[in-house]
Write an enzyme that holds these catalytic residues in place. Structure first.
Site, short mmCIF file in Angstrom:
data_model
loop_
_atom_site.label_atom_id
_atom_site.label_comp_id
_atom_site.label_asym_id
_atom_site.label_seq_id
_atom_site.Cartn_x
_atom_site.Cartn_y
_atom_site.Cartn_z
CG ASP A 66 -5.69 9.82 -11.11
OD1 ASP A 66 -5.62 8.97 -10.48
OD2 ASP A 66 -6.51 10.52 -11.57
CB VAL A 67 -2.82 5.61 -7.93
CG1 VAL A 67 -1.58 6.18 -6.94
CG2 VAL A 67 -4.46 5.72 -7.16
CG ASN A 93 -3.59 5.16 2.34
OD1 ASN A 93 -4.38 4.83 3.23
ND2 ASN A 93 -3.66 6.59 1.75
CE1 TYR A 165 -13.80 3.20 0.23
CE2 TYR A 165 -15.23 1.62 1.49
CZ TYR A 165 -14.08 2.45 1.38
OH TYR A 165 -12.95 2.52 2.44
CE LYS A 169 -11.15 0.62 0.14
NZ LYS A 169 -9.54 0.85 0.16
P1 NAD Z 1 -8.36 10.32 3.08
O1 NAD Z 1 -9.72 10.74 2.04
O2 NAD Z 1 -8.07 11.12 3.96
O3 NAD Z 1 -7.32 9.82 1.99
C1 NAD Z 1 -7.44 9.36 0.74
C2 NAD Z 1 -6.33 9.96 0.01
O4 NAD Z 1 -6.39 9.45 -1.23
C3 NAD Z 1 -6.24 11.47 -0.26
O5 NAD Z 1 -5.07 11.91 0.39
C4 NAD Z 1 -6.66 11.61 -1.53
O6 NAD Z 1 -5.99 12.71 -2.16
C5 NAD Z 1 -6.01 10.41 -2.09
N1 NAD Z 1 -6.44 10.01 -3.68
C6 NAD Z 1 -7.67 9.88 -3.83
N2 NAD Z 1 -7.76 9.47 -5.24
C7 NAD Z 1 -6.51 9.36 -5.62
C8 NAD Z 1 -5.92 9.04 -6.69
N3 NAD Z 1 -6.59 8.96 -8.02
N4 NAD Z 1 -4.37 9.20 -7.03
C9 NAD Z 1 -3.82 9.50 -5.93
N5 NAD Z 1 -4.38 9.73 -4.59
C10 NAD Z 1 -5.67 9.99 -4.53
O7 NAD Z 1 -9.16 9.20 3.57
P2 NAD Z 1 -8.34 7.85 4.50
O8 NAD Z 1 -9.49 7.53 5.53
O9 NAD Z 1 -7.19 8.36 4.79
O10 NAD Z 1 -8.41 6.98 3.22
C11 NAD Z 1 -6.98 6.07 2.95
C12 NAD Z 1 -7.59 4.76 2.79
O11 NAD Z 1 -8.22 4.14 3.94
C13 NAD Z 1 -8.62 4.50 1.56
O12 NAD Z 1 -8.13 3.62 0.68
C14 NAD Z 1 -9.73 4.24 2.33
O13 NAD Z 1 -10.69 3.25 1.72
C15 NAD Z 1 -9.15 3.43 3.51
N6 NAD Z 1 -10.19 3.09 4.60
C16 NAD Z 1 -10.43 4.30 5.47
C17 NAD Z 1 -11.36 4.17 6.59
C18 NAD Z 1 -11.65 5.19 7.55
O14 NAD Z 1 -12.63 5.00 8.49
N7 NAD Z 1 -11.06 6.34 7.55
C19 NAD Z 1 -11.76 2.83 6.79
C20 NAD Z 1 -11.50 1.64 5.97
C21 NAD Z 1 -10.53 2.04 4.85
#
Ligand code: NAD
Length: 262
Positions: A66-67, A93, A165, A169
């Site tokens: 857990d990061v 990420n 959120y 960011k």
């Molecule tokens: P996602 O939910 O598929 O991925 C998020 C990942 O983070 C998951 O694998 C989850 O298990 C992991 N995670 C959550 N809490 C954690 C913790 N405490 N320790 C370790 N791992 C943890 O969604 P995504 O869209 O792939 O998100 C990845 C990144 O991209 C995030 O930072 C998100 O804010 C950012 N983001 C996504 C979008 C989008 O449109 N999908 C847009 C802007 C930013």
């Protein structure tokens, strides 16, 4: 001849069991990097990423952590070092959303998002910098270590109903710039990628509903919802020496979403 741009490099990608993190791990592997695949609870997802890393012709290693927990992060870096000897690239990420109107938002909802999306980036980056600083460098060297922070267009686009959120960011944006400034003379590069709307679990409820998807497309000049690979390919470039003069910047991978006036 091997044209891979990340041969002999080791990358650690947090939250790599799904979505953007998984795509980044795979794109880095395609360029020859060995990849430490972090997950929090989705072990199957991490295994699926590992299979694709292997299909790409590289090696991977799965680590649960857990990061947002200091001890977990420390153990994750120890495990990565034991497996691959070192780390050259960190991709912060892992991120979550817990949405609520301000007056409904509990302290727990606020805190959890800040803990994962911002404090998690701090904890992992601190470990990575310590690792990078063990290396020799001089003014003529290429970067001895690289950090890539996955932010969001909501680091500059306000988002009602998501203040936790957006605040996390916005924090990542200035974290990236300040850290880049602090470590540039040590030949460590720190950059961010800010995705717009990318098809992953985090927003599946929007893009999988045709009506909501149409509404979303109105916000995207390029008229396409992004794929995780769109972000993965930019991460692979930022991780490589091709971007050696790039630090402290944020690349918007958003189909032009940030071009529309708010
Ligand atoms: P996602 O939910 O598929 O991925 C998020 C990942 O983070 C998951 O694998 C989850 O298990 C992991 N995670 C959550 N809490 C954690 C913790 N405490 N320790 C370790 N791992 C943890 O969604 P995504 O869209 O792939 O998100 C990845 C990144 O991209 C995030 O930072 C998100 O804010 C950012 N983001 C996504 C979008 C989008 O449109 N999908 C847009 C802007 C930013």
């Amino acid at each position: 001849m091997n044209n891979h741009k990340l041969s002999d490099k080791v990358a650690l990608v947090t939250g790599a069991s799904s979505g953007i993190g998984s795509a980044i791990a795979i794109e880095l592997a395609k360029e020859g990097a060995r990849v430490v695949i972090n997950y929090r609870s989705d072990e199957k997802g991490a295994e699926a990423t590992l299979s694709k890393v292997k299909e790409a012709g590289s090696e991977g290693y799965i680590v649960q952590a857990d990061v947002s927990k200091e001890e977990d992060v420390s153990k994750m870096f120890d495990a990565a070092r034991n497996q691959f000897g070192t780390i050259d690239i960190l991709v912060n990420n892992a991120g979550i959303q817990q949405d609520d109107a301000m007056v409904e938002m509990s302290l727990t909802e606020w805190q959890r998002v800040i803990d994962v999306n911002l404090t998690g980036y701090f904890l992992c980056s601190r470990q990575a910098i310590k690792e990078f600083l063990k290396r020799e460098c001089d003014a003529a060297s290429k970067a001895i270590g690289k950090i890539i922070c996955v932010s969001s267009v909501h680091d500059i686009i306000p988002w009602a109903g998501h203040v936790n959120y957006a605040a996390s960011k916005g924090g990542v944006l200035m974290f990236t710039k300040s850290l880049a400034l602090e470590v540039a003379s040590k030949k460590i590069r720190v950059n961010a990628i800010s995705p717009g709307a990318i098809k992953t679990d985090i927003n599946a409820e929007v893009w999988s509903d045709p009506q909501k998807a149409q509404e979303l497309l109105k916000l995207i000049p390029y008229k396409r919802i992004g794929d995780p690979e769109d972000v993965g390919k930019v991460a692979a470039w930022l991780a490589s020496d091709d971007s050696d003069y790039v630090t402290g910047t944020t690349i918007y991978v958003d189909g032009g979403m940030t071009l529309y006036p708010g």
